[in-house]
Design an enzyme around this catalytic site. Structure first.
Site, PDB file in Angstrom:
ATOM      1  N   HIS A  89      58.626 -37.120  68.529  1.00 12.51           N
ATOM      2  CA  HIS A  89      57.551 -37.884  67.895  1.00 12.51           C
ATOM      3  C   HIS A  89      56.866 -37.075  66.805  1.00 12.51           C
ATOM      4  CE1 HIS A  89      58.250 -40.557  71.374  1.00 12.51           C
ATOM      5  NE2 HIS A  89      58.077 -41.449  70.425  1.00 12.51           N
ATOM      6  N   GLU A  91      65.635 -49.666  75.066  1.00 15.62           N
ATOM      7  CA  GLU A  91      65.669 -48.215  74.832  1.00 15.62           C
ATOM      8  C   GLU A  91      66.344 -47.476  75.982  1.00 15.62           C
ATOM      9  OE1 GLU A  91      61.985 -46.938  72.695  1.00 15.62           O
ATOM     10  OE2 GLU A  91      61.023 -47.952  74.373  1.00 15.62           O
ATOM     11  N   CYS A  97      64.475 -50.518  65.435  1.00 15.39           N
ATOM     12  CA  CYS A  97      63.274 -49.829  64.959  1.00 15.39           C
ATOM     13  C   CYS A  97      63.354 -48.318  65.167  1.00 15.39           C
ATOM     14  CB  CYS A  97      62.019 -50.401  65.624  1.00 15.39           C
ATOM     15  SG  CYS A  97      62.018 -50.184  67.401  1.00 15.39           S
TER      16      CYS A  97
HETATM   17  C1  PEP Z   1      62.633 -45.550  69.718  1.00 13.19           C
HETATM   18  O1  PEP Z   1      62.681 -45.017  70.821  1.00 13.19           O
HETATM   19  O2  PEP Z   1      63.630 -45.696  68.975  1.00 13.19           O
HETATM   20  C2  PEP Z   1      61.352 -46.041  69.197  1.00 13.19           C
HETATM   21  C3  PEP Z   1      61.289 -46.718  68.089  1.00 13.19           C
HETATM   22  O3  PEP Z   1      60.228 -45.704  69.900  1.00 13.19           O
HETATM   23  P1  PEP Z   1      59.564 -44.231  69.840  1.00 13.19           P
HETATM   24  O4  PEP Z   1      60.282 -43.444  68.799  1.00 13.19           O
HETATM   25  O5  PEP Z   1      58.137 -44.404  69.538  1.00 13.19           O
HETATM   26  O6  PEP Z   1      59.813 -43.733  71.214  1.00 13.19           O
HETATM   27 MG    MG Z   2      60.990 -45.258  72.138  1.00 17.93          MG
END
Ligand code: PEP
Ligand code: MG
Length: 593
Positions: free
Chosen positions: A198, A443, A514
């Site tokens: 992140h 996910e 995403c």
């Molecule tokens: C992902 O896991 O691809 C996602 C978009 O969520 P995050 O990166 O916030 O875990």
């Molecule tokens: Mg994620």
């Protein structure tokens, strides 16, 4: 040795966030070899000295405690050593001299202290007598203790970094990165970090070039260094660049600026392939600043709003009203475009100590009480968030999305809470969204494999490839030592994407991507060929991905995906995508190098 005498040195890391930066090194965090250095203003001197005195005091208390313990059970020799340490800590070199140096140089305590210890070491090394030379070990021991206490109280944040800095650090946390100002920080060079951690995602959102897995150890000698170059495209970090190298990179920076300005001017153009296949291109957003970019680049909505970044999660959850105010602002900023608000994704590498204050310290936080699992256990806080989103939904086109769903019961429980919350708002006479679309993030492999079941219970699916890759391949997305196995092109991942898209189609609901894979233009044709026609990427990547879409033919993309699906390894698929991109979008020298 003066900087001009030093040889140009190149370190190789893994590129995460593209872009080229030239700046002055700034060492941000402690590691075994590195101590932060920063300047303080004259009215901060007193506070800095007090911080140092407190660290000394805490270290003295530690030693007294140790000495007491040894008096009860330990050998006499140990007691004598502790007494010697206590005496050494009264030496003016450790007390008044450091304070004086803080006053005169206006530098932080740990930096001054480290210089003093280095000087000690130099002096001790010159002593011929081994017995006395070995006494330096005691000083090292004391200094480690003092440094540990200083470390706990260091107050620097990435928001305090001087302009034009290239931040060198051992590791970065998502909240550190959230505070970074892109106006001051030109690039990040990180010793340990994952591609889709992140922290990396935040750096990308801010457009700060980011290179990880760089072993810079003690090579910096920062006091003498005027400039460092970071090439976020190739992962190269150049220390002591020659005038020639500097000129070359300054020129490259200019060309990149022109290239990006050209792409950005495509904001009003359609996001469709050469043969007219329309792709919905939305934005992933973490911060308010990104909305302007979304509109400028022609983003068609927000496909993922990572709501947790709006709040600090220090002591408690934000209340309903605090959240409503912010979600309402988001709807206003969208100017009629749709927004998908994801409920809090806390745990894993995000807000860990906050999450632990409700659960316990987890051995495997990414496999633990994270995201929907955590919020379902904090029902009151969860309902507050749902209430705030539903209220904001009365003002515009808001959808809600649940992260890290691993199976149907979690989705049903979240939906039930949403339904109850909606009824409560209505019974209180509070205006709420009439109908809110519900999305389920895919996910986790169990969710991917049962997405036909989940699809029947929601209005859309969104594939979070960052986590889908981590959980499918059993590779922690933040673990740099395992990053060679973190492969979004792994055959298992692309088969899962194909399957999820097919199930979405069969059930008549849209599927978007995403995860970070969507923001890398070298993956665009593969994703389109797998049937994806909705992508959500960090705002600043919209022009880059739109350019890739506009240079792709859907017929060729379908053939490419077919070919990829027949390949046995991630590396072969990746190589094919890189080559195809080089051929089809040759003018993009941000990614072709
Ligand atoms: C992902 O896991 O691809 C996602 C978009 O969520 P995050 O990166 O916030 O875990
Ligand atoms: Mg994620």
């Amino acid at each position: 040795m003066a900087a001009k005498d030093k040889k140009e040195q190149r370190l190789q890391g893994t590129p995460i966030c593209v872009g080229v930066a030239i700046g002055k090194p700034f060492v941000f965090t402690f590691s075994d070899d590195l101590v932060p250095e920063f300047s303080i203003s004259s009215n901060e001197v007193k506070r800095e000295i007090t911080r140092y005195q407190k660290a000394l005091d805490a270290s003295r208390q530690d030693i007294i405690r140790l000495k007491d313990q040894l008096e009860n059970e330990g050998p006499l020799e140990g007691i004598l050593i502790m007494e010697a340490h206590l005496q050494m800590m009264q030496d003016p070199l450790i007390t008044t001299r450091i304070e004086e140096e803080i006053r005169t140089t206006r530098k932080n305590a740990e930096y001054i202290f480290q210089i003093a210890i280095d000087e000690y070491e130099e002096k001790f090394n010159k002593i011929p007598n081994k017995f006395f030379r070995d006494r330096f070990k005691d000083i090292q021991d004391i200094s480690r203790r003092i440094m540990q206490h200083l470390r706990k109280s260091v107050r620097i944040t990435l928001a305090d970094i001087p302009p034009n800095s290239i931040v060198f650090t051992h590791e970065l946390s998502p909240s550190d990165t959230a505070e970074a100002l892109s106006s001051s920080i030109k690039a990040f060079v990180v010793q340990e970090g994952g591609e889709t951690s992140h922290a990396a995602i935040m750096a990308k959102a801010k457009g700060i070039p980011y290179v990880v897995n760089v072993n810079f150890g003690t090579t910096l000698g920062q006091a003498e260094l005027k400039s460092v170059i970071v090439d976020g495209r190739t992962g190269e970090v150049i220390i002591h660049p020659t005038q020639r190298t500097l000129a070359k990179y300054r020129d490259l920076q200019k060309q990149l600026d022109i290239h990006l300005t050209n792409l950005e001017s495509n904001g009003t153009l359609e996001s469709e392939t050469i043969d007219g296949y329309k792709v919905l291109l939305s934005a992933n957003i973490e911060m308010f600043e990104e909305f302007d970019m979304l509109h400028k680049y022609g983003g068609e909505g927000v496909g993922l709003f990572r709501s947790e970044y709006l709040f600090s999660f220090n002591d408690d959850f934000p209340n309903e009203e605090e959240q409503y105010v912010l979600y309402r602002q988001i709807v206003e900023k969208m100017k009629g475009l749709p927004v998908v608000i994801r409920t809090f994704d806390i745990g894993g590498d995000k807000f860990r100590s906050f999450q632990q204050s409700f659960t316990h310290v987890e051995d495997n936080p990414f496999l633990g009480c994270r995201a929907i699992r955590f919020m379902l256990k904090q029902q009151e806080a969860f309902k507050n968030q749902l209430r705030a989103i539903l209220r904001a939904g009365a003002l515009g086109e808001v959808s809600i999305m649940f992260p890290m769903v691993s199976g149907l019961p979690e989705l049903l429980e979240a939906k039930q809470l949403l339904k109850e919350t909606c009824m409560e708002l209505k019974s209180e006479g509070i205006e709420t969204a009439e109908h809110i679309r519900i999305g389920c993030m895919i996910e986790v492999p169990s969710a991917a494999i049962t997405c036909d079941i989940l699809a029947k219970e929601c209005d859309f699916l969104s594939i979070g490839t960052n986590d889908l890759v981590q959980y499918s391949l059993a590779v922690d997305r933040g673990n740099h030592a395992m990053s060679y196995l973190y492969s979004p092109t792994h055959p298992s991942v692309i088969r899962l994407i194909k399957m999820i898209v097919a199930e979405g189609n069969r059930n008549g609901i849209p599927v978007s991507i995403c995860g970070e894979i969507g923001a890398d233009p070298r993956f665009t044709s593969l994703l389109l060929g797998l049937g994806v026609h909705e992508l959500s990427v960090a705002s600043r990547y919209i022009p880059i991905v739109k350019n890739a879409i506009r240079n792709t033919s859907i017929v060729e993309a379908t053939e490419l995906a077919e070919k990829a699906l027949g390949m046995p390894t991630a590396a072969e698929i990746k190589n094919m995508l890189v080559e195809e991109y080089r051929k089809n979008v040759a003018h993009d020298f941000l990614y072709n190098h």
